[in-house]
Design a protein around this motif. Structure first.
Motif, PDB file in Angstrom:
ATOM      1  N   ALA A  69      60.316  34.774 -28.697  1.00  0.00           N
ATOM      2  CA  ALA A  69      58.940  34.527 -28.427  1.00  0.00           C
ATOM      3  C   ALA A  69      58.436  34.898 -26.885  1.00  0.00           C
ATOM      4  O   ALA A  69      59.538  34.688 -26.032  1.00  0.00           O
ATOM      5  CB  ALA A  69      58.278  33.002 -28.563  1.00  0.00           C
ATOM      6  N   ALA A  70      57.397  35.292 -26.723  1.00  0.00           N
ATOM      7  CA  ALA A  70      57.063  35.806 -25.413  1.00  0.00           C
ATOM      8  C   ALA A  70      57.172  34.892 -24.418  1.00  0.00           C
ATOM      9  O   ALA A  70      56.798  33.588 -24.818  1.00  0.00           O
ATOM     10  CB  ALA A  70      55.764  36.607 -25.518  1.00  0.00           C
ATOM     11  N   ALA A  71      57.306  34.899 -23.198  1.00  0.00           N
ATOM     12  CA  ALA A  71      57.092  33.949 -22.305  1.00  0.00           C
ATOM     13  C   ALA A  71      55.620  33.248 -22.115  1.00  0.00           C
ATOM     14  O   ALA A  71      54.929  33.959 -22.077  1.00  0.00           O
ATOM     15  CB  ALA A  71      57.615  34.321 -20.746  1.00  0.00           C
ATOM     16  N   VAL A  72      55.638  31.902 -22.112  1.00  0.00           N
ATOM     17  CA  VAL A  72      54.308  31.346 -22.000  1.00  0.00           C
ATOM     18  C   VAL A  72      53.751  31.559 -20.551  1.00  0.00           C
ATOM     19  O   VAL A  72      54.268  31.452 -19.698  1.00  0.00           O
ATOM     20  CB  VAL A  72      54.509  29.942 -22.221  1.00  0.00           C
ATOM     21  CG1 VAL A  72      53.044  29.265 -21.893  1.00  0.00           C
ATOM     22  CG2 VAL A  72      54.653  29.593 -23.635  1.00  0.00           C
ATOM     23  N   PRO A  73      52.559  32.110 -20.369  1.00  0.00           N
ATOM     24  CA  PRO A  73      52.169  32.587 -18.911  1.00  0.00           C
ATOM     25  C   PRO A  73      51.857  31.103 -18.188  1.00  0.00           C
ATOM     26  O   PRO A  73      51.662  30.069 -18.858  1.00  0.00           O
ATOM     27  CB  PRO A  73      50.851  32.977 -19.125  1.00  0.00           C
ATOM     28  CG  PRO A  73      50.553  33.256 -20.494  1.00  0.00           C
ATOM     29  CD  PRO A  73      51.639  32.530 -21.573  1.00  0.00           C
ATOM     30  N   THR A  74      52.022  31.169 -16.868  1.00  0.00           N
ATOM     31  CA  THR A  74      51.575  29.892 -16.188  1.00  0.00           C
ATOM     32  C   THR A  74      50.635  30.067 -15.207  1.00  0.00           C
ATOM     33  O   THR A  74      50.125  31.228 -14.953  1.00  0.00           O
ATOM     34  CB  THR A  74      52.906  29.745 -15.148  1.00  0.00           C
ATOM     35  OG1 THR A  74      53.308  30.553 -14.709  1.00  0.00           O
ATOM     36  CG2 THR A  74      54.130  29.359 -16.176  1.00  0.00           C
ATOM     37  N   VAL A  75      49.703  29.106 -14.852  1.00  0.00           N
ATOM     38  CA  VAL A  75      48.785  29.241 -13.728  1.00  0.00           C
ATOM     39  C   VAL A  75      49.266  28.814 -12.632  1.00  0.00           C
ATOM     40  O   VAL A  75      50.017  27.954 -12.224  1.00  0.00           O
ATOM     41  CB  VAL A  75      47.695  28.308 -14.182  1.00  0.00           C
ATOM     42  CG1 VAL A  75      46.473  28.532 -12.923  1.00  0.00           C
ATOM     43  CG2 VAL A  75      46.924  28.567 -15.623  1.00  0.00           C
ATOM     44  N   ARG A  84      48.515  23.179  -1.383  1.00  0.00           N
ATOM     45  CA  ARG A  84      48.470  23.391  -2.981  1.00  0.00           C
ATOM     46  C   ARG A  84      49.042  24.897  -3.144  1.00  0.00           C
ATOM     47  O   ARG A  84      49.208  25.090  -4.296  1.00  0.00           O
ATOM     48  CB  ARG A  84      46.974  23.357  -3.253  1.00  0.00           C
ATOM     49  CG  ARG A  84      46.251  22.211  -3.129  1.00  0.00           C
ATOM     50  CD  ARG A  84      46.813  20.877  -4.005  1.00  0.00           C
ATOM     51  NE  ARG A  84      46.541  21.457  -5.458  1.00  0.00           N
ATOM     52  CZ  ARG A  84      46.658  20.688  -6.600  1.00  0.00           C
ATOM     53  NH1 ARG A  84      47.300  19.430  -6.320  1.00  0.00           N
ATOM     54  NH2 ARG A  84      46.240  20.798  -7.606  1.00  0.00           N
ATOM     55  N   ALA A  85      49.054  25.744  -1.998  1.00  0.00           N
ATOM     56  CA  ALA A  85      49.477  27.356  -2.408  1.00  0.00           C
ATOM     57  C   ALA A  85      50.761  26.977  -2.974  1.00  0.00           C
ATOM     58  O   ALA A  85      51.924  26.444  -2.504  1.00  0.00           O
ATOM     59  CB  ALA A  85      49.253  27.827  -1.000  1.00  0.00           C
ATOM     60  N   GLY A  86      51.012  27.689  -3.923  1.00  0.00           N
ATOM     61  CA  GLY A  86      52.226  27.942  -4.803  1.00  0.00           C
ATOM     62  C   GLY A  86      52.539  26.985  -5.683  1.00  0.00           C
ATOM     63  O   GLY A  86      53.601  27.070  -6.530  1.00  0.00           O
ATOM     64  N   SER A  87      51.605  26.087  -6.109  1.00  0.00           N
ATOM     65  CA  SER A  87      51.763  24.988  -7.209  1.00  0.00           C
ATOM     66  C   SER A  87      51.733  25.906  -8.568  1.00  0.00           C
ATOM     67  O   SER A  87      50.797  26.887  -8.486  1.00  0.00           O
ATOM     68  CB  SER A  87      50.648  24.114  -7.072  1.00  0.00           C
ATOM     69  OG  SER A  87      50.788  23.228  -5.909  1.00  0.00           O
ATOM     70  N   GLN A  88      52.532  25.498  -9.506  1.00  0.00           N
ATOM     71  CA  GLN A  88      52.655  26.247 -10.781  1.00  0.00           C
ATOM     72  C   GLN A  88      52.248  25.104 -12.003  1.00  0.00           C
ATOM     73  O   GLN A  88      52.897  24.027 -11.866  1.00  0.00           O
ATOM     74  CB  GLN A  88      53.707  27.075 -10.873  1.00  0.00           C
ATOM     75  CG  GLN A  88      53.806  28.104 -10.102  1.00  0.00           C
ATOM     76  CD  GLN A  88      54.928  28.920 -10.400  1.00  0.00           C
ATOM     77  OE1 GLN A  88      55.517  29.074 -11.797  1.00  0.00           O
ATOM     78  NE2 GLN A  88      55.855  29.323  -9.467  1.00  0.00           N
ATOM     79  N   TRP A  89      51.627  25.415 -12.989  1.00  0.00           N
ATOM     80  CA  TRP A  89      51.542  24.732 -14.169  1.00  0.00           C
ATOM     81  C   TRP A  89      51.629  25.554 -15.356  1.00  0.00           C
ATOM     82  O   TRP A  89      51.338  26.693 -15.350  1.00  0.00           O
ATOM     83  CB  TRP A  89      50.130  24.068 -14.199  1.00  0.00           C
ATOM     84  CG  TRP A  89      49.792  23.122 -13.159  1.00  0.00           C
ATOM     85  CD1 TRP A  89      49.913  21.685 -13.085  1.00  0.00           C
ATOM     86  CD2 TRP A  89      49.094  23.548 -12.070  1.00  0.00           C
ATOM     87  NE1 TRP A  89      49.338  21.333 -11.977  1.00  0.00           N
ATOM     88  CE2 TRP A  89      48.924  22.326 -11.180  1.00  0.00           C
ATOM     89  CE3 TRP A  89      48.495  24.808 -11.550  1.00  0.00           C
ATOM     90  CZ2 TRP A  89      48.247  22.343  -9.923  1.00  0.00           C
ATOM     91  CZ3 TRP A  89      47.888  24.604 -10.331  1.00  0.00           C
ATOM     92  CH2 TRP A  89      47.843  23.451  -9.442  1.00  0.00           C
ATOM     93  N   SER A  90      52.586  24.975 -16.397  1.00  0.00           N
ATOM     94  CA  SER A  90      52.775  25.766 -17.500  1.00  0.00           C
ATOM     95  C   SER A  90      51.739  25.878 -18.536  1.00  0.00           C
ATOM     96  O   SER A  90      51.277  24.634 -18.503  1.00  0.00           O
ATOM     97  CB  SER A  90      54.084  25.415 -18.153  1.00  0.00           C
ATOM     98  OG  SER A  90      54.331  25.964 -19.344  1.00  0.00           O
ATOM     99  N   LEU A  91      51.380  26.696 -19.084  1.00  0.00           N
ATOM    100  CA  LEU A  91      50.350  26.831 -20.246  1.00  0.00           C
ATOM    101  C   LEU A  91      50.973  26.617 -21.633  1.00  0.00           C
ATOM    102  O   LEU A  91      50.226  26.713 -22.687  1.00  0.00           O
ATOM    103  CB  LEU A  91      49.629  28.117 -20.339  1.00  0.00           C
ATOM    104  CG  LEU A  91      48.648  28.053 -19.224  1.00  0.00           C
ATOM    105  CD1 LEU A  91      47.890  29.585 -19.086  1.00  0.00           C
ATOM    106  CD2 LEU A  91      47.640  27.086 -19.351  1.00  0.00           C
TER     107      LEU A  91
END
Length: 166
Positions: A69-75, A84-91
């Motif tokens: 499966a294709a990698a799930v994009p992140t925000v 807050r700069a550089g914080s990531q969340w998985s979709l």
């Protein structure tokens, strides 16, 4: 003017004044205690009117020859207050961005609504949906309406916070 008419006018003014104060108190109360997120139907334990579904035995796993499966994009927060700069969340699951403490992505920003925008993946594509926010959700400088698809590299602006899909 007769004294009775003046008394009635005084009582009406007093009633309007009390209604005004009640309205102000209600507005302050809803700002301090925002509404709770609704629980989806069918979540949690079955109710007494809803019988529990019988458990079926699991079918044995059959090996399949599928492509990965294709990698799930992140925000990713691209520009934001320094902390807050550089914080990531998985979709991998649906995300709700907003000021409310119950949101998946909490953005403590004055131009962000309590529940501002929703991020989700459907059919392998990432989408953003504005949740009726006051200042809107912007994708690459255009206001997002409805469910708008986003691709890696797109920038989503919520208030003064810019998120980038990767």
């Amino acid at each position: 003017m007769p004294e009775q008419l003046l008394t009635i006018l005084k009582l009406c003014l007093l009633a309007l004044l009390y209604l005004f104060f009640l309205r102000v108190l209600r507005a302050v109360w809803t700002e301090v205690n925002p509404p709770k997120f609704p629980v989806p139907e069918g979540a949690g334990q079955p109710t007494s009117s809803q019988p529990a579904a019988p458990r079926m035995p699991k079918a044995p796993k059959v090996p399949t020859t599928r492509k990965k499966a294709a990698a799930v994009p992140t925000v990713l927060v691209a520009t934001s207050p320094p902390g807050r700069a550089g914080s990531q969340w998985s979709l991998a699951q649906e995300l709700v961005a907003g000021r409310h403490a119950g949101c998946s992505v909490v953005l403590d920003e004055q131009f962000v609504s309590q529940q501002h925008a929703k991020f989700f993946v459907r059919g392998g594509s990432a989408f953003v949906e504005d949740l009726g926010s006051t200042n809107g959700t912007w994708v690459n400088g255009e206001r997002a309406t409805g469910q708008r698809p986003v691709r890696p590299g797109d920038q989503i602006q919520i208030g003064n916070v810019v998120l980038e899909v990767r």
